[in-house]
Design a protein around this motif. Structure first.
Motif, short mmCIF file in Angstrom:
data_model
loop_
_atom_site.label_atom_id
_atom_site.label_comp_id
_atom_site.label_asym_id
_atom_site.label_seq_id
_atom_site.Cartn_x
_atom_site.Cartn_y
_atom_site.Cartn_z
N SER B 191 0.84 -1.19 0.00
CA SER B 191 0.00 0.00 0.00
C SER B 191 0.87 1.23 0.00
O SER B 191 2.01 1.22 0.44
CB SER B 191 -0.91 0.00 1.23
OG SER B 191 -1.83 1.07 1.13
N GLY B 192 0.32 2.30 -0.55
CA GLY B 192 1.02 3.58 -0.57
C GLY B 192 0.00 4.66 -0.81
O GLY B 192 -1.20 4.40 -0.79
N PRO B 193 0.46 5.90 -1.05
CA PRO B 193 -0.48 7.00 -1.23
C PRO B 193 -1.45 6.81 -2.40
O PRO B 193 -2.49 7.43 -2.45
CB PRO B 193 0.42 8.20 -1.47
CG PRO B 193 1.70 7.84 -0.80
CD PRO B 193 1.84 6.35 -0.98
N ARG B 194 -1.11 6.00 -3.36
CA ARG B 194 -2.07 5.70 -4.42
C ARG B 194 -1.92 4.22 -4.76
O ARG B 194 -0.86 3.63 -4.54
CB ARG B 194 -1.84 6.58 -5.65
CG ARG B 194 -0.52 6.36 -6.29
CD ARG B 194 -0.22 7.32 -7.43
NE ARG B 194 1.18 7.12 -7.82
CZ ARG B 194 1.95 8.01 -8.40
NH1 ARG B 194 1.47 9.18 -8.73
NH2 ARG B 194 3.20 7.74 -8.69
N GLU B 198 3.45 2.73 -7.46
CA GLU B 198 3.80 3.16 -6.12
C GLU B 198 4.98 2.36 -5.60
O GLU B 198 4.99 1.14 -5.70
CB GLU B 198 2.58 2.94 -5.21
CG GLU B 198 2.73 3.49 -3.84
CD GLU B 198 2.95 4.98 -3.86
OE1 GLU B 198 4.11 5.40 -3.70
OE2 GLU B 198 1.96 5.72 -4.04
N PHE B 266 10.79 10.34 5.04
CA PHE B 266 9.75 11.23 4.51
C PHE B 266 8.63 10.46 3.82
O PHE B 266 7.58 11.02 3.56
CB PHE B 266 10.35 12.29 3.57
CG PHE B 266 10.79 11.77 2.24
CD1 PHE B 266 12.07 11.26 2.07
CD2 PHE B 266 9.93 11.78 1.16
CE1 PHE B 266 12.47 10.77 0.85
CE2 PHE B 266 10.33 11.29 -0.07
CZ PHE B 266 11.60 10.77 -0.23
N ARG B 267 8.84 9.18 3.54
CA ARG B 267 7.75 8.41 2.93
C ARG B 267 6.74 7.94 3.97
O ARG B 267 5.56 7.83 3.69
CB ARG B 267 8.30 7.20 2.17
CG ARG B 267 9.06 7.61 0.92
CD ARG B 267 9.23 6.45 -0.05
NE ARG B 267 10.07 6.88 -1.15
CZ ARG B 267 11.31 6.45 -1.35
NH1 ARG B 267 11.85 5.55 -0.57
NH2 ARG B 267 12.01 6.91 -2.37
N ALA B 268 7.23 7.59 5.16
CA ALA B 268 6.31 7.12 6.21
C ALA B 268 7.05 7.08 7.53
O ALA B 268 8.28 6.99 7.57
CB ALA B 268 5.77 5.74 5.87
N SER B 269 6.27 7.11 8.60
CA SER B 269 6.88 7.01 9.93
C SER B 269 6.96 5.55 10.35
O SER B 269 6.29 4.68 9.79
CB SER B 269 6.04 7.78 10.95
OG SER B 269 4.80 7.10 11.14
N TRP B 271 5.76 4.43 13.09
CA TRP B 271 4.43 4.08 13.61
C TRP B 271 3.51 3.59 12.48
O TRP B 271 2.85 2.56 12.61
CB TRP B 271 3.78 5.32 14.27
CG TRP B 271 2.36 5.04 14.68
CD1 TRP B 271 1.95 4.46 15.83
CD2 TRP B 271 1.16 5.28 13.91
NE1 TRP B 271 0.57 4.33 15.84
CE2 TRP B 271 0.07 4.83 14.68
CE3 TRP B 271 0.92 5.84 12.64
CZ2 TRP B 271 -1.25 4.91 14.22
CZ3 TRP B 271 -0.39 5.93 12.19
CH2 TRP B 271 -1.46 5.46 12.99
N TYR B 272 3.51 4.33 11.37
CA TYR B 272 2.60 3.98 10.29
C TYR B 272 3.03 2.68 9.61
O TYR B 272 2.21 1.84 9.25
CB TYR B 272 2.52 5.12 9.27
CG TYR B 272 1.53 4.86 8.16
CD1 TYR B 272 0.19 4.61 8.44
CD2 TYR B 272 1.94 4.85 6.83
CE1 TYR B 272 -0.73 4.37 7.43
CE2 TYR B 272 1.02 4.61 5.81
CZ TYR B 272 -0.30 4.37 6.11
OH TYR B 272 -1.20 4.12 5.12
#
Lengths: 770, 289
Positions: B191-194, B198, B266-269, B271-272
């Motif tokens: 999964s990603g922003p779209r 991706e 910068f792509r994800a933390s 936590w996420y």
């Protein structure tokens, strides 16, 4: 046998865009494809510092490289500065203020040699204190970005109407909110490119992507030290502009200086990374809104204060408050309004103009806020908006007459077609129910200018028309084609007046030496202004032809009509003679000879704003309402947009194909703004300068669209049409934010609604974040 | 970032190998970089971030490196097998559908047409999608050099971002794995922003023999949650052959979270990334019940 030709209208017909076939088969020669004989390539050395004093620039090794024809620095560019406040020198000689700053440029026989020469230039710096956010930049003792602006304020706008204290006193409820909107960039498929060529007499031809050709002549000339009359602007086909090419940017004068120094044509073209780092962005804004209402939902006052991160220099971004102001003061009926905007210099990249021009930002903030207000008094989002909707012919606080608008119709149509209220109530009730996936529906609306914007002394457009002996028509328009569909609209409007097939019409629209003046592509103005001028010039030609035909047929001109390439009797449709024959008879008539040639300059009945921001700036206004239905994955935070209903006041449909294209494209752009696009800028540096990490919407993400065109029939617009191009980009993002709230009870005030941001907000809402 | 800040590597020599022997010879002095689809190599070269050596060895015309085949219960994918071939191979769609499903989520069709399985392995990106199901299949990677041939488990191939156990003179020839038996279950999630085009923020592959709501011999592999593709062996041991009830799944999620090592960028933390990994695993374990 007598031939009868019925009246056949082109208006409202589905017409393929004239430039589409060539683009579809890769036959279009874009500016990026241009090669001139003896042409050199140019390249710019940019700084990697965000604020620093330049101590020295050593270009000797670059100059010594075989094949390098010129290396220039600030000392070679003695002309004036560029930009809206003339604060941006094309090449920086003393101080760099943001990451993109231009230090030196080279011209060489190949692009590879340019790259090599650029790497050989040595620059020494002394770093200066930096500041990246507006509040810090406004604080006492903040680093000063420009010596002549010690307060770091580049621009400020203030407006007040009514009695704010009275509005406050009448309010039963007051809602406050803060909305910070982010950096995005245009992502033109065609990267920035210009080709410059000097003649032996010191006149320069600039091939460029500008959407503002006549202002470019005026704006670039001082930086070059030439007379504006000696600058010729030619606009080859471009791969997108979307507002990004409204200003002069340093690469353009730099390219001209390289051409001047080498006495050869020079082409300067960006890499994709450069396009992300060194192009203007959409203006980021920090909004604070305070707004009041009575118990019945009637709005009483609205107060908006905003800070704009201006970056190192001032381009059009700092002027976007002129449009934001209209939304904040005039969208919905609010008797008492106050608006303040300050653009603050920082060491960030700077913003320019971008489709929607401040209204994408404003509408995000205002329509999110309106949903909060509706909730506060327990009204549904539809009823609350209808309660406060602007009526037709309303005079706004800034003195605009909104004319034939239909905001009520936009809201009602979008709500009815989407079955909004039933879904909205059901979703609200489902917040507490278990389940990973939640459904939501949201609405947003906006107001935008739809008949240009008189930001200069004139908002006009000139057109010239000629017809040849074969009844072929040439239209030379001041309007520019940047992919939006000008050519097709003009051809349709002219074909309608002259009764000729569209394919017999040639549009010339790209050479400042040929075309009459126009103020450029912006403010959703081109169909309205260039379209009106084309209709007027075509009517002049038509009158000339009918006068001649009347003389040949012993009839009065108003008894005749032009249909399908013939002069006909208007009442019966009886064909009297082919159009080309009357044109030849007019031409070869000895002492009476005449050619069909006509000119027109159309000035719309709008007025510039005065110093107090009063004035009916646009010749027309319109609204759109968007409803979005979404499914939220509450764990991953992803938002799937299932369907969008758009209802837009378009005045009159000229070409449904063009209209659909604009609205679909605008929605794709607006979805990116709301969901996925963000230029990540940390301490002045761009972290994601690539399509891998900057996420524009792609085809699979596009939802089903249901488009409703509301035809209010503008009395002034060509065939009744209004400008339509910006609204679709403006409205959709807050509709999705409002749908997220309807789905989950979680409100996100700062776009974009990326999966992580949504997942975090939902986890925090459930108390799951430590 | 910009060309002026970094110098693209100089290519001093170019060899277009016509046979495996020529390719191996061109790599023999450790100064060659193998060019297959180029979808990673070229992007890295142009950005100045490449690890290219001075000789570019085009291996695209080496027939021995191509092909998808099955013999003696072993499936072999030549190193030059493209993602599109993974997607379209009837053998794989029939016997290892998880590979086709992974390829379907891999970048865009243009990139899938050129990107190869060998390249995805050699690039050693922590976010490389195609390696996850191969680890889930206990694949062996076959390396060739002038010194001969060796095979090693793909699971122990990676050492860090861009780092592998491969020597400078070695080429990836193929990957091989046993044809999955009846009841084999394999899923791939990312999964990603779209949804399309991706780079994985987190990707997961879960495999095993599924029977009666129990997963036997499970393999659980994550991408983009550590310096290399990460196998969660403790989680695998916990669920191996057991009934997947709520309590066991909850325990599996907790243990898995201790086995992965996501970072903040910068792509994800972190936590996420953890939340995504747990969401994927929870959904897929529930789907096995």
């Amino acid at each position: 046998m007598d031939k009868i030709i019925e009246k056949h209208s082109m208006i409202g017909k589905r017409v393929t865009k004239l430039d589409a076939p060539d683009k579809a088969v890769a036959r279009t020669r874009y500016i990026n494809d241009m090669v001139l004989p003896r042409m050199l390539y140019g390249k710019i050395l940019r700084t990697d510092r965000v604020h620093a004093r330049i101590l020295s620039i050593d270009t000797s090794a670059a100059e010594a490289l075989p094949g390098v024809q010129a290396v220039i620095t600030a000392k070679d560019t003695p002309g004036g500065k560029i930009g809206v406040l003339r604060d941006n020198p094309p090449l920086k000689g003393d101080v760099v203020r943001c990451i993109r700053d231009e230090i030196a440029a080279v011209a060489a026989e190949t692009e590879e040699l340019c790259d090599e020469a650029i790497r050989l230039i040595k620059v020494e710096y002394e770093d200066l204190p930096t500041v990246f956010d507006c509040t810090s930049a406004l604080a006492n003792g903040a680093p000063i970005i420009h010596e002549d602006r010690p307060d770091n304020i580049a621009m400020e706008q203030n407006f007040e109407h009514g009695d704010m204290a009275e509005g406050e006193a009448q309010s039963d409820f007051v809602v406050e909110g803060a909305y910070n909107v982010h950096y995005v960039t245009h992502c033109n498929m065609g990267v920035s490119c210009t080709v410059a060529d000097y003649d032996t007499d010191g006149r320069v031809t600039i091939y460029t992507q500008t959407q503002y050709p006549f202002n470019v002549k005026m704006d670039i000339a001082p930086s070059l030290g030439v007379h504006p009359g000696d600058v010729r602007i030619i606009q080859p086909p471009v791969g997108g502009a979307f507002g990004s090419k409204l200003d002069v940017y340093p690469y353009e004068p730099i390219c001209v200086f390289l051409a001047k120094k080498t006495r050869r044509p020079v082409k300067l073209i960006y890499s994709r990374e450069e396009e992300f780092i060194a192009s203007p962005t959409r203006q980021p804004v920090e909004f604070k809104i305070r707004a009041g209402m009575k118990k019945d939902g009637t709005l009483t006052f609205r107060d908006c204060d905003s800070l704009l991160n201006n970056g190192g220099y001032t381009s059009w971004g700092a002027t976007t408050p002129y449009v934001t102001m209209r939304t904040m003061t005039s969208h919905y009926t609010v008797p008492n309004v106050r608006y303040r905007a300050r653009a603050v210099y920082t060491n960030n990249p700077f913003a320019g103009s971008f489709r929607g021009y401040g209204n994408v930002q404003a509408t995000w903030a205002l329509e999110t806020h309106m949903d909060k207000m509706a909730e506060k008094i327990g009204m549904d989002p539809i009823a609350f908006r209808l309660k406060n909707a602007n009526p037709p012919n309303q005079i706004t606080p800034q003195g605009s007459n909104l004319g034939c608008i239909d905001l009520v119709g936009c809201i009602e149509q979008a709500a009815a077609k989407s079955d909004f209220l039933a879904k909205w109530h059901a979703n609200n009730k489902a917040w507490a129910e278990p389940g990973r996936f939640k459904r939501g529906i949201g609405i947003a609306t906006s107001l935008h200018n739809a008949g240009g914007a008189k930001i200069h002394k004139s908002d006009g457009c000139g057109t010239m028309l000629k017809m040849d002996d074969y009844a072929r028509v040439t239209i030379i328009t001041g309007g520019s084609e940047i992919g939006q569909g000008l050519d097709t609209v003009l051809a349709q409007l002219v074909a309608e007046e002259l009764g000729v097939p569209m394919r017999d019409i040639t549009i010339i629209n790209n050479d400042s030496a040929l075309r009459p003046w126009d103020v450029g592509v912006h403010a959703s103005r081109t169909t309205y202004i260039a379209g009106n001028s084309a209709v007027r010039v075509a009517r002049k030609a038509r009158d000339q032809i009918l006068r001649a035909a009347a003389a040949h047929t012993n009839m009065l001109p108003d008894m005749l009509d032009l249909r399908q390439g013939h002069v006909v009797q208007a009442e019966t449709g009886l064909a009297l003679m082919p159009l080309d024959r009357i044109l030849r008879q007019m031409h070869f008539a000895g002492a009476e000879a005449e050619l069909v040639m006509a000119t027109d300059y159309y000035e719309p009945p709008s007025e510039p704003e005065d110093a107090n921001h009063m004035g009916d700036m646009s010749a027309a206004y319109s609204h759109a309402a968007h409803v979005a239905e979404i499914v939220v994955d509450t764990r991953l935070g992803t938002i799937k947009v299932e369907k969008i209903w758009s209802a837009q006041d378009v005045g009159r449909v000229i070409n449904p194909v063009g209209l659909e294209g604009q609205i679909e494209g605008g929605i794709a752009m607006g979805l990116g703004y709301g969901l996925s696009e963000e230029l990540k800028i940390v301490e002045g540096k761009v972290l994601n300068p690539s399509f891998r990490d900057y996420h524009v919407m792609t085809a699979p993400e596009m939802p089903e669209l249901d488009l409703t065109f509301i035809e209010t029939g503008d009395a002034e617009g060509p065939a009744g049409a209004k400008g339509i191009a910006e609204l679709p980009t403006i409205v959709i993002a807050p509709a999705i934010g409002n749908a997220l709230y309807n789905a989950t009870g979680v409100r996100i005030d700062h776009p974009p609604l990326t999966p992580e941001k949504v997942a975090r907000a939902i986890a925090a809402h459930k108390g799951l974040l430590g | 970032m910009l060309p002026q800040n970094k110098c693209p590597p100089e290519i001093e020599d170019y060899v277009s190998a016509q046979s495996l022997a020529e390719a191996v010879a061109a790599m023999a002095d450790g100064q060659g970089s193998a060019l297959a689809g180029g979808s990673d190599l070229w992007a890295q070269k142009d950005s100045g971030n490449g690890r290219m050596r001075k000789r570019l060895v085009n291996i695209n015309r080496v027939p021995d490196l191509r092909g998808v085949s099955e013999a003696g219960g072993v499936i072999r994918l030549g190193a030059l097998t493209t993602m599109t071939e993974l997607l379209e191979s009837t053998l794989l769609r029939d016997k290892v559908p998880v590979l086709a499903k992974t390829a379907d989520r891999f970048a865009s069709s243009q990139i899938r047409n050129v990107a190869t399985i060998g390249g995805n392995i050699a690039n050693a990106s922590p976010a490389g999608d195609a390696v996850l199901p191969l680890i889930g299949l206990d694949a062996q990677v076959e390396l060739v050099s002038k010194r001969g041939k060796r095979s090693l488990p793909l699971d122990s191939f990676f050492r860090g971002p861009g780092k592998t156990v491969m020597e400078a003179d070695e080429l990836i020839a193929a990957v091989e794995f046993a044809t999955p038996p009846k009841g084999f279950h394999g899923v791939f999630c990312k999964s990603g922003p779209r949804p399309a085009l991706e780079i994985s923020v987190v990707a997961m592959c879960l495999t095993g023999i599924l029977k009666g709501g129990k997963l036997t011999g499970p393999r659980l592999v994550f991408g983009a949650v550590g310096p290399t593709p990460m196998r969660c062996v403790k989680t695998e041991a916990l669920i191996d052959g057991k009934a997947l009830d709520d309590a066991l799944i909850a325990e599996a999620l907790a243990i898995m979270a201790t086995e992965i090592a996501p970072i903040d960028d910068f792509r994800a933390s972190k936590w996420y990334r953890t939340q995504m990994a747990q969401t994927f695993l929870e959904a897929e374990l529930n789907a096995c019940r």
